[in-house]
Scaffold this motif. Structure first.
Motif, mmCIF file in Angstrom:
data_model
loop_
_atom_site.group_PDB
_atom_site.id
_atom_site.type_symbol
_atom_site.label_atom_id
_atom_site.label_comp_id
_atom_site.label_asym_id
_atom_site.label_seq_id
_atom_site.Cartn_x
_atom_site.Cartn_y
_atom_site.Cartn_z
ATOM 1 N N VAL A 199 0.834 -1.205 0.000
ATOM 2 C CA VAL A 199 0.000 0.000 0.000
ATOM 3 C C VAL A 199 0.866 1.251 0.000
ATOM 4 C CG1 VAL A 199 -1.717 1.328 1.298
ATOM 5 C CG2 VAL A 199 -1.917 -1.158 1.155
ATOM 6 N N SER A 200 1.866 1.269 0.878
ATOM 7 C CA SER A 200 2.765 2.424 0.939
ATOM 8 C C SER A 200 3.512 2.599 -0.369
ATOM 9 C CB SER A 200 3.764 2.244 2.088
ATOM 10 O OG SER A 200 3.097 2.160 3.329
ATOM 11 N N HIS A 201 3.893 1.496 -0.988
ATOM 12 C CA HIS A 201 4.616 1.559 -2.259
ATOM 13 C C HIS A 201 3.755 2.181 -3.354
ATOM 14 C CE1 HIS A 201 7.418 0.456 -5.413
ATOM 15 N NE2 HIS A 201 6.445 -0.165 -6.064
ATOM 16 N N VAL A 202 2.493 1.776 -3.425
ATOM 17 C CA VAL A 202 1.592 2.319 -4.450
ATOM 18 C C VAL A 202 1.284 3.785 -4.163
ATOM 19 C CG1 VAL A 202 -0.694 2.134 -5.502
ATOM 20 C CG2 VAL A 202 0.601 0.061 -4.957
ATOM 21 N N VAL A 203 1.071 4.129 -2.906
ATOM 22 C CA VAL A 203 0.816 5.522 -2.535
ATOM 23 C C VAL A 203 1.973 6.398 -2.974
ATOM 24 C CG1 VAL A 203 0.619 7.132 -0.598
ATOM 25 C CG2 VAL A 203 -0.750 5.053 -0.624
ATOM 26 N N PHE A 204 3.181 5.932 -2.744
ATOM 27 C CA PHE A 204 4.370 6.695 -3.157
ATOM 28 C C PHE A 204 4.389 6.911 -4.663
ATOM 29 C CE2 PHE A 204 8.817 6.794 -4.591
ATOM 30 C CZ PHE A 204 9.285 7.881 -3.873
ATOM 31 N N GLN A 205 3.950 5.917 -5.418
ATOM 32 C CA GLN A 205 3.944 6.021 -6.876
ATOM 33 C C GLN A 205 2.907 7.014 -7.391
ATOM 34 O OE1 GLN A 205 3.386 1.885 -8.054
ATOM 35 N NE2 GLN A 205 5.516 1.772 -8.748
ATOM 36 N N VAL A 206 1.713 6.986 -6.806
ATOM 37 C CA VAL A 206 0.619 7.798 -7.361
ATOM 38 C C VAL A 206 0.527 9.183 -6.738
ATOM 39 C CG1 VAL A 206 -0.712 5.718 -7.851
ATOM 40 C CG2 VAL A 206 -1.127 6.950 -5.715
ATOM 41 N N ALA A 207 1.146 9.379 -5.572
ATOM 42 C CA ALA A 207 0.994 10.655 -4.859
ATOM 43 C C ALA A 207 1.501 11.830 -5.658
ATOM 44 C CB ALA A 207 1.709 10.595 -3.502
ATOM 45 N N PHE A 231 -0.527 -12.444 -6.631
ATOM 46 C CA PHE A 231 -1.372 -11.586 -5.806
ATOM 47 C C PHE A 231 -0.850 -10.158 -5.745
ATOM 48 C CE2 PHE A 231 -2.466 -9.609 -1.730
ATOM 49 C CZ PHE A 231 -3.839 -9.588 -1.855
ATOM 50 N N ASN A 232 0.469 -9.967 -5.689
ATOM 51 C CA ASN A 232 0.992 -8.605 -5.556
ATOM 52 C C ASN A 232 0.632 -7.748 -6.774
ATOM 53 O OD1 ASN A 232 2.664 -9.988 -7.286
ATOM 54 N ND2 ASN A 232 4.563 -9.104 -6.494
ATOM 55 N N ARG A 233 0.611 -8.357 -7.979
ATOM 56 C CA ARG A 233 0.221 -7.602 -9.165
ATOM 57 C C ARG A 233 -1.282 -7.309 -9.149
ATOM 58 N NH1 ARG A 233 1.551 -10.437 -14.713
ATOM 59 N NH2 ARG A 233 3.603 -10.417 -13.693
ATOM 60 N N PHE A 234 -2.070 -8.310 -8.781
ATOM 61 C CA PHE A 234 -3.516 -8.134 -8.710
ATOM 62 C C PHE A 234 -3.885 -7.083 -7.659
ATOM 63 C CE2 PHE A 234 -7.558 -9.446 -6.664
ATOM 64 C CZ PHE A 234 -8.415 -9.309 -7.743
ATOM 65 N N ALA A 235 -3.220 -7.159 -6.512
ATOM 66 C CA ALA A 235 -3.519 -6.234 -5.419
ATOM 67 C C ALA A 235 -3.097 -4.812 -5.759
ATOM 68 C CB ALA A 235 -2.822 -6.694 -4.144
ATOM 69 N N ALA A 236 -1.953 -4.658 -6.442
ATOM 70 C CA ALA A 236 -1.475 -3.318 -6.794
ATOM 71 C C ALA A 236 -2.494 -2.587 -7.661
ATOM 72 C CB ALA A 236 -0.132 -3.410 -7.513
ATOM 73 N N GLN A 237 -3.100 -3.309 -8.603
ATOM 74 C CA GLN A 237 -4.116 -2.693 -9.459
ATOM 75 C C GLN A 237 -5.334 -2.270 -8.640
ATOM 76 O OE1 GLN A 237 -4.830 -5.679 -12.446
ATOM 77 N NE2 GLN A 237 -3.160 -4.950 -13.756
ATOM 78 N N ARG A 238 -5.749 -3.127 -7.723
ATOM 79 C CA ARG A 238 -6.908 -2.812 -6.876
ATOM 80 C C ARG A 238 -6.612 -1.633 -5.952
ATOM 81 N NH1 ARG A 238 -12.074 -4.907 -7.744
ATOM 82 N NH2 ARG A 238 -11.822 -6.847 -8.916
ATOM 83 N N ILE A 239 -5.422 -1.610 -5.402
ATOM 84 C CA ILE A 239 -5.033 -0.515 -4.499
ATOM 85 C C ILE A 239 -5.019 0.805 -5.248
ATOM 86 C CG2 ILE A 239 -3.135 0.421 -3.114
ATOM 87 C CD1 ILE A 239 -2.377 -2.523 -2.490
ATOM 88 N N ARG A 240 -4.386 0.797 -6.429
ATOM 89 C CA ARG A 240 -4.314 2.015 -7.245
ATOM 90 C C ARG A 240 -5.719 2.491 -7.638
ATOM 91 N NH1 ARG A 240 -1.170 0.135 -10.450
ATOM 92 N NH2 ARG A 240 0.793 0.963 -9.644
ATOM 93 N N GLY A 241 -6.557 1.569 -8.028
ATOM 94 C CA GLY A 241 -7.919 1.934 -8.403
ATOM 95 C C GLY A 241 -8.709 2.515 -7.248
ATOM 96 N N ALA A 242 -8.537 1.943 -6.054
ATOM 97 C CA ALA A 242 -9.250 2.434 -4.869
ATOM 98 C C ALA A 242 -8.800 3.849 -4.514
ATOM 99 C CB ALA A 242 -9.009 1.491 -3.692
ATOM 100 N N ILE A 243 -7.513 4.125 -4.654
ATOM 101 C CA ILE A 243 -6.984 5.456 -4.358
ATOM 102 C C ILE A 243 -7.553 6.480 -5.335
ATOM 103 C CG2 ILE A 243 -4.901 6.875 -4.377
ATOM 104 C CD1 ILE A 243 -3.373 4.434 -3.325
#
Length: 284
Positions: free
Chosen positions: A21-29, A64-76
């Motif tokens: 989650v922190s990794h994706v937040v850092f990418q999209v922030a 799972f990490n690839r699937f979850a990253a897409q879901r996390i990014r979409g939720a943000i």
């Protein structure tokens, strides 16, 4: 469809991949304005991770990490859109404006003027002003939002907003003095340098227009602008310096003479009494 994960397996997936989650937040922030709090993004991302763990189907062959990253990014992204009062059209215009200003800055080597930005976008200055107004009105900030990252000093937006109706007397006097120094410094520039400064920064004329008016090349206009700004900076800074050393060398003596002329152009009382806030009045 594969087997449904047990609640224990879902929980294990969530706990194992929380750092994602922190990794994706850092990418999209970096794509969002500064007022969008990273903690809010992280909360939205965590919900996305939970949803991903519940929906994960190992039989599909997707890690799972690839699937979850897409879901996390979409939720943000969904969470930010839900909190954004700006219609899609305003966001599109804002992106166009940012890109136009970036392109101009790369070509010109400086921040573009309002007139140049309007020309680049193919709209009038009035239309650009209305666009900026719509953009600014679409940004909603909470007055109790925390600023900075220090745990020792929790400042909110309301703590740092300037109250223009209650300026400290010392600040007002310093501002008057600085504006008066600026007025005198511009007046004392060599004539052609003064024409460039006034034409470029006040009249918002382009380098091409100034070059044609003065009968020189655009590169010469750019050179005179840089020289004038350096003179203004050094001349005004000298008014607040305690350095009393004797200038040696031709260039140093010219700088010292210019600074001395600024100092003697107006008396202390005149500078303190100077109240013009509009730059046009400063240069009048």
């Amino acid at each position: 469809m594969g087997e449904t994960l047990t609640q224990q397996q879902v929980t294990a997936l969530i706990e194992e991949h929380l750092p994602l989650v922190s990794h994706v937040v850092f990418q999209v922030a970096v794509n969002f304005p500064r007022h969008v709090e990273r903690e809010e993004l992280a909360r939205a991302g965590a919900l996305g991770l939970v949803e991903a763990a519940k929906r994960f189907d190992e039989s599909r062959g997707v890690p799972f990490n690839r699937f979850a990253a897409q879901r996390i990014r979409g939720a943000i992204i969904d969470a930010v859109r839900a909190a954004d009062w700006a219609p899609r059209s305003v966001r599109a215009l804002a992106r166009s404006l940012d890109q136009a200003e970036l392109d101009l800055a790369n070509r010109l080597g400086r921040a573009p003027s309002v007139a140049e930005t309007a020309t680049e976008l193919g709209i009038s200055r009035a239309e650009l002003d209305r666009l900026r107004d719509r953009m600014f009105r679409s940004v909603v900030l909470a007055f109790d939002s925390l600023l900075g990252s220090s745990d020792d000093e929790e400042l909110t937006l309301v703590d740092v907003l300037t109250d223009r109706s209650s300026v400290e007397p010392s600040e007002e006097l310093e501002a008057r003095e600085l504006r008066a120094y600026l007025r005198d410094a511009v007046h004392l520039l060599p004539e052609r340098h003064r024409i460039v400064v006034v034409g470029y920064f006040i009249e918002e004329r382009t380098s091409t227009e100034l070059a044609a008016f003065m009968g020189v090349t655009e590169s010469r206009v750019s050179q005179m602008r840089s020289e004038a700004l350096a003179m203004l900076k050094d001349g005004i800074e000298a008014q607040y310096s305690d350095d009393e050393s004797v200038a040696t060398g031709l260039i140093a003596r010219r700088k010292a003479q210019y600074a001395s002329s600024i100092s003697s152009a107006s008396g202390c009382g005149d500078r303190i009494a100077f109240v013009a806030e509009d730059v046009d009045l400063i240069l009048a």
